[in-house]
Design an enzyme around this catalytic site. Sequence first.
Site, short mmCIF file in Angstrom:
data_model
loop_
_atom_site.label_atom_id
_atom_site.label_comp_id
_atom_site.label_asym_id
_atom_site.label_seq_id
_atom_site.Cartn_x
_atom_site.Cartn_y
_atom_site.Cartn_z
N TYR B 13 0.81 -1.27 0.02
CA TYR B 13 0.04 -0.27 0.23
C TYR B 13 1.03 1.34 0.01
O TYR B 13 0.52 2.17 -0.74
CB TYR B 13 -1.02 -0.10 1.25
CG TYR B 13 -1.89 1.20 1.21
CD1 TYR B 13 -2.73 1.46 0.52
CD2 TYR B 13 -1.80 1.96 2.33
CE1 TYR B 13 -3.55 2.51 0.54
CE2 TYR B 13 -2.54 3.09 2.61
CZ TYR B 13 -3.66 3.44 1.60
OH TYR B 13 -4.24 4.56 1.78
N ASP B 37 -11.61 8.68 5.89
CA ASP B 37 -10.53 9.28 6.02
C ASP B 37 -10.57 10.70 5.77
O ASP B 37 -10.87 11.24 4.66
CB ASP B 37 -9.47 8.70 4.77
CG ASP B 37 -8.12 9.32 4.79
OD1 ASP B 37 -8.06 10.09 5.47
OD2 ASP B 37 -7.41 8.92 3.98
N ASP B 98 -3.31 4.48 9.91
CA ASP B 98 -4.16 4.07 9.27
C ASP B 98 -4.58 2.56 10.01
O ASP B 98 -3.53 2.08 10.57
CB ASP B 98 -3.80 3.46 7.90
CG ASP B 98 -4.15 4.68 6.89
OD1 ASP B 98 -4.77 5.72 7.22
OD2 ASP B 98 -4.21 4.17 5.77
#
Lengths: 123, 123
Positions: B13, B37, B98
């Site tokens: 990612y 987000d 995250d």
Amino acid sequence: MSKNPKLAAVEQYIKALTTHDMVAIANLYADDATIEDPVGSDIINGKDAIIRFYEVAFSSGISARLDGAVRICANHAVFPFIVELNPGNGEMRIEVIDQFTFNDDHKVVSMKAFWGEQNITTP
Amino acid sequence: MSKNPKLAAVEQYIKALTTHDMVAIANLYADDATIEDPVGSDIINGKDAIIRFYEVAFSSGISARLDGAVRICANHAVFPFIVELNPGNGEMRIEVIDQFTFNDDHKVVSMKAFWGEQNITTP
């Protein structure tokens, strides 16, 4: 401007983990708070059980230090830190990320700790 | 021993964010995945909307790098990283954590990004 209360709470928490300050720990949490440490394990409910959880941690000689910026959004503070247990005597090091969720009184209502066996190192 | 698939997904990612590799991004997510987000904002639903979200990010000249260990527990990977936007042209730096939640096929079903205005720096 006074410090962001979520940031202040995290800094007080890391300090209390290292100084074994149970008064500060108890003051951080709401009476009906929950702890999930690590995430996936049984949830600890309420301040009495939370204090017993930290008594065990303190008895292991815990110390802690922040390992990066405290991320703050919505009612959360999420922060990377390093825990050391039994310093000088079979020390264990754990890289953790905690998620604090706060109520409107700036008390922690939920603590989730993200770490697993891959985050543990021993001498 | 092969690499932990959650750790591999996070590394893919971060690389895809920097190389603007939409194929890799799309491959990471389940078809019905959601993105929040930052946490507290509207939730993005499904792979088509997710791809549009990253098209916007890529158009901002995004690059990213890990900023600490990937914490892995239960079906989650939680990781601190740094995002840079518009490098060389009014650069903005954001410190993010995250949370990826995976299904049994090692696809991300939920991404939550924790960051706020306190985590943004500009030159």
